[in-house]
Scaffold this motif. Structure first.
Motif, PDB file in Angstrom:
ATOM      1  N   LEU A  51       0.828  -1.211   0.000  1.00 12.96           N
ATOM      2  CA  LEU A  51       0.000   0.000   0.000  1.00 12.96           C
ATOM      3  C   LEU A  51       0.864   1.264   0.000  1.00 12.96           C
ATOM      4  N   LEU A  52       1.967   1.228   0.741  1.00 12.79           N
ATOM      5  CA  LEU A  52       2.858   2.385   0.787  1.00 12.79           C
ATOM      6  C   LEU A  52       3.473   2.661  -0.575  1.00 12.79           C
ATOM      7  N   VAL A  53       3.930   1.623  -1.246  1.00  8.44           N
ATOM      8  CA  VAL A  53       4.506   1.791  -2.585  1.00  8.44           C
ATOM      9  C   VAL A  53       3.467   2.368  -3.536  1.00  8.44           C
ATOM     10  N   ALA A  54       2.250   1.842  -3.483  1.00  6.20           N
ATOM     11  CA  ALA A  54       1.182   2.349  -4.358  1.00  6.20           C
ATOM     12  C   ALA A  54       0.882   3.817  -4.062  1.00  6.20           C
ATOM     13  N   GLN A  55       0.849   4.177  -2.785  1.00  8.73           N
ATOM     14  CA  GLN A  55       0.550   5.561  -2.408  1.00  8.73           C
ATOM     15  C   GLN A  55       1.659   6.509  -2.858  1.00  8.73           C
ATOM     16  N   VAL A  56       2.908   6.096  -2.672  1.00 10.37           N
ATOM     17  CA  VAL A  56       4.034   6.947  -3.079  1.00 10.37           C
ATOM     18  C   VAL A  56       4.058   7.105  -4.596  1.00 10.37           C
TER      19      VAL A  56
END
Length: 110
Positions: A51-56
């Motif tokens: 989720l963090l990678v997608a958000q960034v």
């Protein structure tokens, strides 16, 4: 972004607590099974990292007028500045002879 990073750190602490502080890990009341701790903490860290990678990626690809509208850069600047201040203070305490491992090996009384 900050909340995702925080939750990832919580998941990782569940995985590594038994190795870092066995006495504190022995006091866990909710999830006593080491296998369950590793499974839940590891899978949580992996899912939240995705989720963090997608958000960034979404944040960095967004069409904005100025760089400071991107939460990723603001987060990195803030965390970098605070981490530098922490490192300076931590190093100063160590040089002053403070036994930080002893201080932080146990939790304060509630």
């Amino acid at each position: 972004i900050g909340m995702l990073v925080n939750f990832i750190l919580v998941c990782l602490s569940l995985v590594f607590l038994a190795k870092r502080n066995p006495s504190l890990a022995a006091e866990l009341r909710l999830m006593k099974s080491r296998w369950a701790q590793i499974l839940l903490g590891g899978s949580g860290a992996l899912l939240l990292s995705g989720l963090l990678v997608a958000q960034v990626m979404k944040d960095l690809r967004a069409d904005v007028d100025n760089w400071y509208y991107r939460s990723t850069w603001i987060y990195l600047i803030a965390v970098g500045a605070v981490s530098l201040l922490f490192l300076i203070r931590w190093t100063g305490l160590r040089r002053g002879g403070v036994d930080l491992d002893k201080i932080y090996s146990t939790l304060p009384h509630e």
